[in-house]
Design an enzyme around this catalytic site. Structure first.
Site, PDB file in Angstrom:
ATOM      1  N   ASP A   1      -1.739  -0.813   6.106  1.00 17.62           N
ATOM      2  CA  ASP A   1      -1.941  -0.202   7.427  1.00 17.62           C
ATOM      3  C   ASP A   1      -3.395   0.024   7.790  1.00 17.62           C
ATOM      4  OD1 ASP A   1      -2.385   1.886   5.552  1.00 17.62           O
ATOM      5  OD2 ASP A   1      -1.900   3.392   7.075  1.00 17.62           O
TER       6      ASP A   1
ATOM      7  N   ASP B   1       0.851  -1.177   0.000  1.00 21.16           N
ATOM      8  CA  ASP B   1       0.000   0.000   0.000  1.00 21.16           C
ATOM      9  C   ASP B   1       0.898   1.242   0.000  1.00 21.16           C
ATOM     10  OD1 ASP B   1      -2.392   1.521   0.255  1.00 21.16           O
ATOM     11  OD2 ASP B   1      -1.990   1.739   2.391  1.00 21.16           O
TER      12      ASP B   1
ATOM     13  N   ASP C   1      -7.019  -2.587   3.878  1.00 25.90           N
ATOM     14  CA  ASP C   1      -5.996  -3.570   3.504  1.00 25.90           C
ATOM     15  C   ASP C   1      -6.216  -4.933   4.169  1.00 25.90           C
ATOM     16  OD1 ASP C   1      -4.547  -1.616   2.043  1.00 25.90           O
ATOM     17  OD2 ASP C   1      -3.697  -0.861   3.905  1.00 25.90           O
TER      18      ASP C   1
END
Length: 788
Positions: free
Chosen positions: A542, A311, A546
């Site tokens: 985080d 990410d 996700d």
């Protein structure tokens, strides 16, 4: 599974008799609640005993359970209890790992709003959020958590949806915009019409993905494949042995101990404990380096990772807006521009843009005095302030989107070009303008402020090291392509920038280095698609958005500031700032791979050599060359040594590890046959030259397997020669214990006839030569077959 409907595109609720003042009546809401269910994420409630029993019903537990039954048949209750304890330990560990998904769901549930302000029966009331239904009219106020997916009908709010979408900057939303359950109101107040509740919300979809995410571990699957093949091979050998014994006229009483001994020799009693110990020791080592393993299987896979999906927001970047450039235009300087921008920003509150601008402005000692301030207006797209300078002149300062400021005071081509250039670099660009009081002059643009979520200090270094170690990095983000491309350049990710769309399963890292505009469910499907294409995938993130992909990945990594949802779904959690823990996890995973690979190779060698030796010994001597009791002792000392491999010193490989079962089996069979020839030679010397009695011959066979096992371990434990790297402390201690037990059994005569000391020393010296021979064969085979 029904797809989640985007609240911004949801159709208006049809009018009904239950609507009172644009809200629902209590009766209509109760009817809807009975139809669609409560606004909450359902908690799966499985019977604990049933889940435990499923862990005991699998190939390896079957073999271990068979070992327990065999031990009981021999009257060895203590040995049976030890093996049964290993079976239960393996089941409990598996249950604990499965519990991570449940923990993640609990964390997701905890982020949903507990109460909501709802318009019922013509009045605003506070109700438990679980009672909301589609069609309810709710109020969203400062600090509130959005209780369900909804469409704004009045008012404007600054909404933080970063935990859902990955966007680092809160978004201004007005009537007609969709909002999602779990988002946080940072500023403003609005009313909204609920369009989806419970598991039909985007948050609920995320929870469902977390619950269903699963990937089979490549390492344990590979070793179990080896064990299965060995079990089939040994089963055939044992069957042929029984037929031969029957043909020779042996009775059932003579065949039974022979068969029990051979069966015990073929069961990998230490397999579950070895896996658990290898991963647990690696987890302990990583904890000292700021990496917490919440799922041991993630460590099993870390050594094989060849692709890391990362990410952007909060992972490669800091998830904090900063002013990266203040570009003044003619007549202004940089410090003055920063001061003007700060004067047109709020002093406090939760607006991250204003906070970043004021933090970058420096001391306020010589600033003009602000006499009025108007916060950012979503309609005009700007904030304003009135100030008085040291000469008493009043000025109007405007700050906002470049297009809005340009419409207010005008802009030339050079200024427009400067703004476009900064936007192309992925920055958020604001313009600052100055105008005389009450519009005394047309005003002019003082300059541009560029804001960005900057990369972490160590991001570029870690990306570079990952590339050196054969791990490709794929940036996966919900941001726009320009922003994603700019961050990718800064952290060293090179390659095409792709926009999410179409089938995620078709994305390949060879064609995309950056994937922008990705939704949470896209990340999950992306990981699944990459796994189906043969990649061993790591995922670093985080946020709650996700969580499904973190759970699905072979190695899910949550960074230090990740949400509780992400940490619960991940297999590894970084407990210290920065990304250095990712590299540590991969290196430690490759050490674990080397240890487990050595264990697997040792298992192949032992099972091939031992079972064939029992069969060959019976053919040579016409009797069993090992008693069941000696076989049990051999299993105990052999497994003690095998498990100690998990603590040995090893050097991680430079490239991702790949299980090549065929090549590993070929090496194991070759070395096993070499060990078999050695053992047959020793037995032949004892039987035909020294003419040992049957009891002493059994002891010799036992001691031969003990010493040959030692030779094998030291021949295969490292990739070089045995003396190039000293063994780990636990392995050395296990070797001494193994030798002491074997020699003690052979000398004492307690459970078999004793052997002369000179014969034992000669056998030990011959075993040392065997270690050199096996080491040379292993080196040659590894090079020929391309094994790491």
């Amino acid at each position: 599974m029904a797809a989640v409907q985007d609240a911004s595109q949801a159709p208006a609720m049809p009018p009904s008799a239950g609507v009172a003042g644009a809200g629902l009546t209590t009766a209509a809401a109760r009817e809807a609640l009975a139809r669609v269910g409560p606004n909450e994420i359902a908690e799966a409630r499985d019977n604990l005993l049933r889940r435990l029993l499923t862990k005991l019903w699998a190939p390896v537990p079957w073999m271990l359970e068979a070992a327990v039954l065999l031990e009981l048949a021999l009257g060895k209750r203590a040995e049976a209890a030890i093996i049964a304890a290993l079976v239960l330990l393996n089941a409990v560990v598996a249950l604990a790992q499965e519990g991570r998904a449940r923990t993640a769901l609990a964390a997701l549930r905890s982020r949903l709003a507990l109460n909501a302000s709802v318009h019922r029966d013509g009045a605003w009331v506070t109700l438990p959020a679980r009672e909301l239904v589609p069609g309810d009219r709710v109020k969203l106020s400062l600090g509130a958590v959005v209780p369900a997916d909804a469409r704004l009908t009045a008012g404007e709010v600054l909404l933080d949806q970063s935990m859902l979408t990955g966007e680092s900057v809160p978004v201004e939303l007005g009537p007609g915009a969709g909002v999602y359950a779990g988002a946080l109101v940072r500023r403003g107040e609005a009313e909204a019409l609920v369009t989806a509740t419970g598991e039909r919300t985007r948050f609920g979809r995320t929870a469902e993905l977390v619950r269903t995410a699963h990937v089979a571990g490549t390492q344990q699957k590979a070793v179990l494949h080896v064990v299965r093949n060995l079990a089939l091979f040994n089963g055939v050998v044992i069957l042929l042995l029984v037929l031969y014994a029957w043909h020779q006229g042996l009775g059932l009483g003579a065949i039974e101990p022979l068969v029990l001994t051979a069966v015990l020799a073929s069961i990998p009693v230490s397999l579950p404990a070895t896996f658990t110990m290898a991963a647990a020791l690696s987890a302990h080592a990583l904890a000292a380096r700021g990496v917490l393993a919440t799922r041991l299987s993630a460590l099993d896979e870390a050594g094989s990772i060849d692709l890391l999906c990362s990410d952007k927001t909060g992972t490669l970047t800091r998830n904090t807006l900063r002013v990266v450039l203040a570009q003044p235009f003619a007549g202004f300087d940089e410090s003055g521009l920063r001061a003007l921008a700060a004067l047109a920003s709020s002093d406090g509150g939760a607006d991250p843009v204003d906070a970043a601008i004021r933090a970058a402005a420096g001391p306020a000692a010589d600033w003009p005095r602000r006499i009025a301030f108007e916060a950012f207006d979503p309609q005009t797209k700007r904030a304003e302030a009135r100030v008085v300078d040291a000469q008493g002149r009043e000025q109007r300062i405007m700050k906002g989107a470049f297009a809005a400021i340009a419409d207010a005071v005008g802009a030339d081509d050079a200024q427009r070009g400067a703004a476009e250039a900064l936007e192309a670099q992925g920055h958020r660009v604001l313009a600052v303008a100055v105008q005389g009081a009450q519009g005394a002059d047309a005003g002019r643009i003082a300059g541009l402020i560029a804001l960005s979520d900057p990369p972490r200090e160590d991001a570029a270094q870690i990306v570079g090291r990952l590339h050196e170690h054969g791990v490709r990095v794929l940036m996966v983000t919900g941001d726009a392509p320009a922003t994603a491309a700019a961050v990718a350049r800064m952290v060293g990710i090179e390659g095409p920038v792709c926009t999410a769309g179409g089938e995620m399963a078709d994305v390949r890292p060879e064609r995309c280095a950056v994937l922008a505009g990705v939704l949470p469910q896209d990340k999950f499907r992306l990981v699944q698609g990459l796994q189906a294409a043969g990649h061993t995938v790591g995922m670093c993130g985080d946020g709650a958005n996700d969580a499904p992909a973190l759970r699905q990945a072979h190695m899910g990594i949550a960074v230090a500031q990740a949400t509780d949802v992400a940490k619960a779904a991940a297999g590894l959690v970084l407990t210290e700032p920065g990304l250095g823990g990712i590299m540590s996890a991969i290196e430690e995973g490759r050490r674990t791979f080397r240890r487990v690979q050595t264990y697997a190779l040792n298992s192949i060698i032992k099972k091939v050599a031992t079972v064939l030796f029992i069969a060959a010994g019976f053919v040579m001597t016409g009797q069993a060359i090992l008693s069941p009791l000696l076989m049990i002792v051999l299993l105990v000392v052999g497994d003690l040594l095998s498990m100690a491999i998990t603590t040995d010193r090893v050097t991680p490989s430079r490239l991702p590890n790949v299980w090549r079962i065929g090549a590993l089996t070929a090496v194991g069979v070759s070395l096993g046959l070499a060990q078999l020839l050695f053992a047959i030679g020793v037995l032949a010397v004892g039987a035909f030259w020294l003419r040992l009695a049957p009891g002493a011959l059994m002891t010799l066979a036992f001691l031969t397997l003990v010493f040959a096992g030692q030779a094998t371990i030291y021949a295969i434990r490292i990739r070089g020669w045995p003396w190039e790297t000293a063994p780990g402390g636990w392995l050395a201690a296990a070797s001494l214990a193994d030798l002491a037990i074997g020699a003690g059994v052979a000398m004492s005569g307690a459970i078999s006839a004793p052997l002369p000391g000179g014969l034992m020393l000669g056998l030990l010296a011959a075993s040392a030569l065997l270690a050199l021979l096996l080491s040379g064969l292993r080196r040659l085979a590894f090079v020929r077959l391309g094994l790491a």
